[in-house]
Design a protein around this motif. Structure first.
Motif, PDB file in Angstrom:
ATOM      1  N   TYR A 150      56.092  30.292   6.676  1.00 11.34           N
ATOM      2  CA  TYR A 150      57.283  30.635   7.441  1.00 11.34           C
ATOM      3  C   TYR A 150      57.386  32.140   7.688  1.00 11.34           C
ATOM      4  O   TYR A 150      56.919  32.952   6.864  1.00 11.34           O
ATOM      5  N   PRO A 151      58.019  32.527   8.808  1.00 11.95           N
ATOM      6  CA  PRO A 151      58.179  33.948   9.140  1.00 11.95           C
ATOM      7  C   PRO A 151      58.892  34.718   8.036  1.00 11.95           C
ATOM      8  O   PRO A 151      59.841  34.218   7.418  1.00 11.95           O
ATOM      9  N   ASN A 152      58.396  35.922   7.797  1.00  9.88           N
ATOM     10  CA  ASN A 152      59.012  36.875   6.849  1.00  9.88           C
ATOM     11  C   ASN A 152      59.224  36.285   5.450  1.00  9.88           C
ATOM     12  O   ASN A 152      60.150  36.680   4.745  1.00  9.88           O
ATOM     13  N   THR A 206      51.741  25.780   7.317  1.00  8.87           N
ATOM     14  CA  THR A 206      52.512  26.759   8.068  1.00  8.87           C
ATOM     15  C   THR A 206      53.248  27.651   7.073  1.00  8.87           C
ATOM     16  O   THR A 206      53.969  27.151   6.209  1.00  8.87           O
ATOM     17  N   PRO A 263      56.228  38.378  11.071  1.00  3.04           N
ATOM     18  CA  PRO A 263      57.464  38.107  11.812  1.00  3.04           C
ATOM     19  C   PRO A 263      57.489  36.750  12.515  1.00  3.04           C
ATOM     20  O   PRO A 263      58.551  36.179  12.723  1.00  3.04           O
ATOM     21  N   GLU A 264      56.321  36.231  12.879  1.00  3.78           N
ATOM     22  CA  GLU A 264      56.256  34.923  13.533  1.00  3.78           C
ATOM     23  C   GLU A 264      55.645  33.867  12.614  1.00  3.78           C
ATOM     24  O   GLU A 264      55.402  32.738  13.046  1.00  3.78           O
ATOM     25  N   GLU A 286      46.441  30.913  13.363  1.00  4.52           N
ATOM     26  CA  GLU A 286      47.539  31.304  14.251  1.00  4.52           C
ATOM     27  C   GLU A 286      48.497  32.232  13.513  1.00  4.52           C
ATOM     28  O   GLU A 286      48.744  32.056  12.322  1.00  4.52           O
ATOM     29  N   GLY A 287      49.053  33.207  14.227  1.00  6.64           N
ATOM     30  CA  GLY A 287      50.042  34.111  13.642  1.00  6.64           C
ATOM     31  C   GLY A 287      49.390  35.184  12.791  1.00  6.64           C
ATOM     32  O   GLY A 287      48.197  35.461  12.906  1.00  6.64           O
TER      33      GLY A 287
END
Length: 133
Positions: free
Chosen positions: A43-45, A41, A99-100, A63-64
């Motif tokens: 992380y956002p930004n 994963t 962003p996500e 995803e994302g």
């Protein structure tokens, strides 16, 4: 045969986290497969400087969204679900989460041992022991 679940592995030391990403390493060097396999994963930004001098990596976004920027030429590549990027030249790059954030599937050759995090140069150390299998 080895059978593991992502949710079980997330509760063990196979889950490694930093300020910009977390990775659950489902298959590692000691499994004897010749590669390691991870769910990561981003992380956002976030922005992570990476330069795998000792490893080759294939990354598939599930995803994302995010972005990869190769440092040598400044090219930016948008990463969305269904996109694969392959670091076949030990490409030094920036990996940025949108962003996500985003979730990716990664395979490393040679395989990781499990606790690797990027050093100050964005490198994972090379485990000198030969891979069996």
């Amino acid at each position: 045969m080895i059978v593991r679940t992502l949710s079980d592995c997330e509760k063990t030391d196979r889950r490694v986290a930093t300020d910009t990403w977390e990775s659950t390493r489902l298959s590692l060097k000691d499994d004897g497969m010749g590669f390691s396999f991870h769910i990561t994963t981003i992380y956002p930004n976030s922005e992570t400087h990476i330069h795998y001098q000792n490893h080759l990596e294939t990354v598939y976004c599930i995803e994302g969204e995010g972005e990869v920027e190769t440092i040598a030429d400044g090219k930016k590549h948008k990463i969305v679900p269904g996109t694969v990027y392959i670091l076949d030249q030990n490409d030094e790059h920036y990996l940025r989460g949108g962003p996500e954030g985003m979730k990716v599937v990664c395979a490393f050759n040679p395989p990781l041992t499990g606790k690797e995090v990027h050093d100050e140069n964005g490198v994972y150390p090379l485990d000198a022991e030969p891979v069996q299998g």
